[in-house]
Design a protein around this motif. Structure first.
Motif, PDB file in Angstrom:
ATOM      1  N   TYR A  68       2.908  -5.126  -3.784  1.00  0.00           N
ATOM      2  CA  TYR A  68       3.193  -3.777  -3.284  1.00  0.00           C
ATOM      3  C   TYR A  68       3.035  -3.630  -1.778  1.00  0.00           C
ATOM      4  O   TYR A  68       3.457  -2.636  -1.198  1.00  0.00           O
ATOM      5  CB  TYR A  68       2.242  -2.772  -3.968  1.00  0.00           C
ATOM      6  CG  TYR A  68       0.789  -3.231  -4.019  1.00  0.00           C
ATOM      7  CD1 TYR A  68      -0.054  -3.070  -2.927  1.00  0.00           C
ATOM      8  CD2 TYR A  68       0.289  -3.859  -5.160  1.00  0.00           C
ATOM      9  CE1 TYR A  68      -1.365  -3.522  -2.965  1.00  0.00           C
ATOM     10  CE2 TYR A  68      -1.030  -4.300  -5.210  1.00  0.00           C
ATOM     11  CZ  TYR A  68      -1.844  -4.129  -4.110  1.00  0.00           C
ATOM     12  OH  TYR A  68      -3.132  -4.587  -4.149  1.00  0.00           O
ATOM     13  N   CYS A  69       2.414  -4.597  -1.134  1.00  0.00           N
ATOM     14  CA  CYS A  69       1.921  -4.375   0.225  1.00  0.00           C
ATOM     15  C   CYS A  69       2.835  -4.894   1.324  1.00  0.00           C
ATOM     16  O   CYS A  69       3.292  -6.037   1.295  1.00  0.00           O
ATOM     17  CB  CYS A  69       0.543  -5.016   0.356  1.00  0.00           C
ATOM     18  SG  CYS A  69      -0.193  -4.725   1.976  1.00  0.00           S
ATOM     19  N   GLN A 106     -10.754  -2.243   9.217  1.00  0.00           N
ATOM     20  CA  GLN A 106      -9.938  -2.662   8.076  1.00  0.00           C
ATOM     21  C   GLN A 106      -8.915  -3.679   8.521  1.00  0.00           C
ATOM     22  O   GLN A 106      -8.413  -3.616   9.643  1.00  0.00           O
ATOM     23  CB  GLN A 106      -9.223  -1.442   7.474  1.00  0.00           C
ATOM     24  CG  GLN A 106      -8.381  -1.800   6.244  1.00  0.00           C
ATOM     25  CD  GLN A 106      -7.743  -0.575   5.608  1.00  0.00           C
ATOM     26  OE1 GLN A 106      -6.659  -0.155   5.991  1.00  0.00           O
ATOM     27  NE2 GLN A 106      -8.412   0.002   4.632  1.00  0.00           N
ATOM     28  N   ARG A 160     -10.682  -1.341  -2.756  1.00  0.00           N
ATOM     29  CA  ARG A 160     -10.098  -0.712  -3.953  1.00  0.00           C
ATOM     30  C   ARG A 160      -9.981  -1.761  -5.055  1.00  0.00           C
ATOM     31  O   ARG A 160      -9.566  -2.890  -4.788  1.00  0.00           O
ATOM     32  CB  ARG A 160      -8.721  -0.142  -3.619  1.00  0.00           C
ATOM     33  CG  ARG A 160      -8.787   1.077  -2.708  1.00  0.00           C
ATOM     34  CD  ARG A 160      -7.430   1.709  -2.682  1.00  0.00           C
ATOM     35  NE  ARG A 160      -7.375   2.890  -1.855  1.00  0.00           N
ATOM     36  CZ  ARG A 160      -6.251   3.554  -1.617  1.00  0.00           C
ATOM     37  NH1 ARG A 160      -5.112   3.125  -2.128  1.00  0.00           N
ATOM     38  NH2 ARG A 160      -6.260   4.637  -0.865  1.00  0.00           N
ATOM     39  N   GLU A 162      -7.857  -1.512  -7.315  1.00  0.00           N
ATOM     40  CA  GLU A 162      -6.390  -1.462  -7.480  1.00  0.00           C
ATOM     41  C   GLU A 162      -5.941  -1.119  -8.905  1.00  0.00           C
ATOM     42  O   GLU A 162      -5.065  -0.296  -9.086  1.00  0.00           O
ATOM     43  CB  GLU A 162      -5.669  -2.740  -6.995  1.00  0.00           C
ATOM     44  CG  GLU A 162      -6.045  -3.214  -5.582  1.00  0.00           C
ATOM     45  CD  GLU A 162      -5.681  -2.251  -4.448  1.00  0.00           C
ATOM     46  OE1 GLU A 162      -5.047  -1.234  -4.700  1.00  0.00           O
ATOM     47  OE2 GLU A 162      -6.061  -2.544  -3.286  1.00  0.00           O
ATOM     48  N   MET A 201      -4.027   2.918  -6.620  1.00  0.00           N
ATOM     49  CA  MET A 201      -2.824   3.670  -6.269  1.00  0.00           C
ATOM     50  C   MET A 201      -2.364   4.458  -7.493  1.00  0.00           C
ATOM     51  O   MET A 201      -2.450   3.967  -8.614  1.00  0.00           O
ATOM     52  CB  MET A 201      -1.711   2.714  -5.838  1.00  0.00           C
ATOM     53  CG  MET A 201      -2.010   2.010  -4.527  1.00  0.00           C
ATOM     54  SD  MET A 201      -0.721   0.833  -4.090  1.00  0.00           S
ATOM     55  CE  MET A 201      -0.910  -0.383  -5.362  1.00  0.00           C
ATOM     56  N   PRO A 231      -0.927   7.956  -3.525  1.00  0.00           N
ATOM     57  CA  PRO A 231       0.281   7.572  -4.253  1.00  0.00           C
ATOM     58  C   PRO A 231       0.773   6.191  -3.825  1.00  0.00           C
ATOM     59  O   PRO A 231       0.657   5.830  -2.645  1.00  0.00           O
ATOM     60  CB  PRO A 231       1.293   8.645  -3.829  1.00  0.00           C
ATOM     61  CG  PRO A 231       0.811   9.107  -2.487  1.00  0.00           C
ATOM     62  CD  PRO A 231      -0.684   9.023  -2.547  1.00  0.00           C
ATOM     63  N   PHE A 232       1.333   5.438  -4.764  1.00  0.00           N
ATOM     64  CA  PHE A 232       2.051   4.217  -4.408  1.00  0.00           C
ATOM     65  C   PHE A 232       3.318   4.634  -3.659  1.00  0.00           C
ATOM     66  O   PHE A 232       3.996   5.589  -4.063  1.00  0.00           O
ATOM     67  CB  PHE A 232       2.433   3.426  -5.668  1.00  0.00           C
ATOM     68  CG  PHE A 232       3.551   2.457  -5.418  1.00  0.00           C
ATOM     69  CD1 PHE A 232       3.325   1.291  -4.705  1.00  0.00           C
ATOM     70  CD2 PHE A 232       4.850   2.740  -5.847  1.00  0.00           C
ATOM     71  CE1 PHE A 232       4.371   0.413  -4.422  1.00  0.00           C
ATOM     72  CE2 PHE A 232       5.899   1.868  -5.573  1.00  0.00           C
ATOM     73  CZ  PHE A 232       5.662   0.702  -4.868  1.00  0.00           C
ATOM     74  N   ILE A 233       3.598   3.956  -2.562  1.00  0.00           N
ATOM     75  CA  ILE A 233       4.829   4.224  -1.803  1.00  0.00           C
ATOM     76  C   ILE A 233       5.514   2.877  -1.558  1.00  0.00           C
ATOM     77  O   ILE A 233       4.900   1.967  -1.008  1.00  0.00           O
ATOM     78  CB  ILE A 233       4.519   4.890  -0.438  1.00  0.00           C
ATOM     79  CG1 ILE A 233       3.698   6.182  -0.632  1.00  0.00           C
ATOM     80  CG2 ILE A 233       5.804   5.182   0.338  1.00  0.00           C
ATOM     81  CD1 ILE A 233       3.161   6.788   0.662  1.00  0.00           C
ATOM     82  N   LEU A 307       1.673  -0.707   5.599  1.00  0.00           N
ATOM     83  CA  LEU A 307       1.456  -1.094   4.208  1.00  0.00           C
ATOM     84  C   LEU A 307       2.584  -0.558   3.333  1.00  0.00           C
ATOM     85  O   LEU A 307       2.930  -1.140   2.319  1.00  0.00           O
ATOM     86  CB  LEU A 307       0.116  -0.542   3.707  1.00  0.00           C
ATOM     87  CG  LEU A 307      -1.118  -0.880   4.541  1.00  0.00           C
ATOM     88  CD1 LEU A 307      -2.371  -0.327   3.873  1.00  0.00           C
ATOM     89  CD2 LEU A 307      -1.251  -2.382   4.750  1.00  0.00           C
ATOM     90  N   TYR A 308       3.142   0.601   3.749  1.00  0.00           N
ATOM     91  CA  TYR A 308       4.227   1.243   2.994  1.00  0.00           C
ATOM     92  C   TYR A 308       5.136   1.957   3.991  1.00  0.00           C
ATOM     93  O   TYR A 308       4.775   2.131   5.160  1.00  0.00           O
ATOM     94  CB  TYR A 308       3.657   2.241   1.974  1.00  0.00           C
ATOM     95  CG  TYR A 308       2.570   3.133   2.534  1.00  0.00           C
ATOM     96  CD1 TYR A 308       2.890   4.269   3.275  1.00  0.00           C
ATOM     97  CD2 TYR A 308       1.222   2.820   2.349  1.00  0.00           C
ATOM     98  CE1 TYR A 308       1.900   5.066   3.810  1.00  0.00           C
ATOM     99  CE2 TYR A 308       0.218   3.619   2.892  1.00  0.00           C
ATOM    100  CZ  TYR A 308       0.566   4.745   3.619  1.00  0.00           C
ATOM    101  OH  TYR A 308      -0.412   5.535   4.159  1.00  0.00           O
TER     102      TYR A 308
END
Ligand code: 5AD
Ligand code: FES
Length: 345
Positions: A68-69, A106, A160, A162, A201, A231-233, A307-308
């Motif tokens: 996802y990243c 981070q 996280r 995840e 997410m 939210p996942f984006i 990341l998104y």
């Protein structure tokens, strides 16, 4: 359904079946009642306070390949950068002036930031700003490494989980990563005395409502001090580029549930929430959130820590971020405070 909210508010728990029903409900009356109860709970413990965490994105190099990243290893289009010791210290100096009392370092999992480097910078920040908390968010490392950084003065760690479902974990990550190791890291961190943040997410590809219940159960077991959800984006250069993004409604629903299940938790209104809706973070604050994590990274690097897609606060407007935030937080009816903002248990 309103009685489920009432029960959750009073007992801080529900059965799996009740949770599933509450998460699934799309009734706007339920959403509003949940929001009111979440806000009441948040105000009981934290009043109108909103804590700030200054996020310093130290590296966009990452050895991992999470599907996802946007800064996954295989994304050849990602521009990579590393912040130097001096860069990081100047972010802190700027952040301290602006009233930040927590600095979050981070980054992707980048071997350049070995224990020696990290312990040095942690000591330096704690020396210069003894009234500030140092938070790390550097992914999975050895227990030895976590221990050294704790001894150097680090206070908190964000990792996280995840997803707490083994099967979903495998669909979101390559084979060389495991939920087992992720959980081990989180428990190691807790045992070392870090204040820990877990999270996931919302609306990640393949995620079911049952998976979300597993996440809540896992966090009841871990008892973290912070829970970060957003939210996942999709990111255009990842295998999940064509997947649907998580919705505002479901994210807010989970934020409300989390506030009622974990009344004293530190709960950020995340940048991802602000990205899917122009007033997403404000709505988060009204639904139980009590933390915001503005970006303190040097503006010229911000777009590279992507990341998104469409991540907010990465452009010209970033220079005026403090004023922008102040207006947003006030418009929602809360107030930014210049405190370390430790968890109250
Ligand atoms: N959408 C939303 N959140 C993401 N993260 C990583 N990629 C995405 C994405 N595409 C989150 C992960 C990670 C945190 C730093 O950012 O949950 O732990
Ligand atoms: Fe960062 Fe508005 S909150 S620019």
């Amino acid at each position: 359904m309103l009685s489920l909210v009432e029960k959750l508010y009073e007992t801080h728990d529900l059965t799996d079946e009740e949770l599933i029903n509450l998460i699934k409900s799309e009734d706007s009356e339920v959403s509003e009642f949940l929001r009111e109860k979440a806000d009441e709970t948040r105000q009981k413990y934290y009043g109108k306070k909103v804590f700030l965490r200054g996020l310093i994105e130290i590296s966009s190099f990452c050895k991992n390949n999470c599907l996802y990243c946007g800064i996954r290893r295989d994304n050849k289009n990602a521009e990579r950068y590393r912040l130097s010791r001096e860069d990081i210290l100047s972010c802190c100096e700027n952040g301290y002036e602006l009233g930040f009392r927590t600095f979050v370092m981070q980054g992707g999992e980048d071997a350049y930031y070995n224990d020696e480097f990290m312990c040095g910078i942690i000591r330096e920040i704690k020396n210069k700003y003894p009234d500030c908390a140092v938070t790390l968010s550097l992914g999975e490392r050895s227990n030895q490494s976590y221990k050294r950084m704790k001894e150097a003065g680090a206070d908190r760690y964000l990792l996280r989980h995840e997803t707490a479902d083994v099967e979903l974990y495998k669909k979101l990550h390559p084979n060389n990563m495991s939920l087992e190791n992720r959980k081990k890291c989180l428990f190691n961190l807790k045992k070392l005395g870090y204040q820990v943040g877990a999270g996931f997410m919302v609306g990640a590809p393949f995620q079911t409502v049952e998976n979300l219940v597993s996440d809540l159960r896992f966090m009841q077991h871990l008892q973290p001090q912070m829970i970060g959800i957003g939210p996942f984006i999709p990111h255009h250069d990842t295998p999940f580029k064509d997947e649907k993004q998580g919705t505002l409604e479901l994210t807010l629903r989970l934020l409300g549930i989390i506030r009622l299940m974990f009344p004293k938790i530190l709960l950020p209104a995340t940048t991802a929430l602000g990205t899917i809706s122009p007033t997403g973070r404000e709505m988060g604050l009204k639904t139980g959130c009590n933390v915001i994590m503005p970006n303190l990274s040097p503006v010229k690097f911000r777009k590279k820590y992507e990341l998104y897609d469409n991540k907010i606060c990465t452009g010209e407007e970033a220079a005026e971020c403090k004023g922008c935030l102040q207006r947003r937080v006030q418009s929602a009816g809360y107030e930014i405070v210049s405190e370390k903002g430790d968890c109250i248990y």
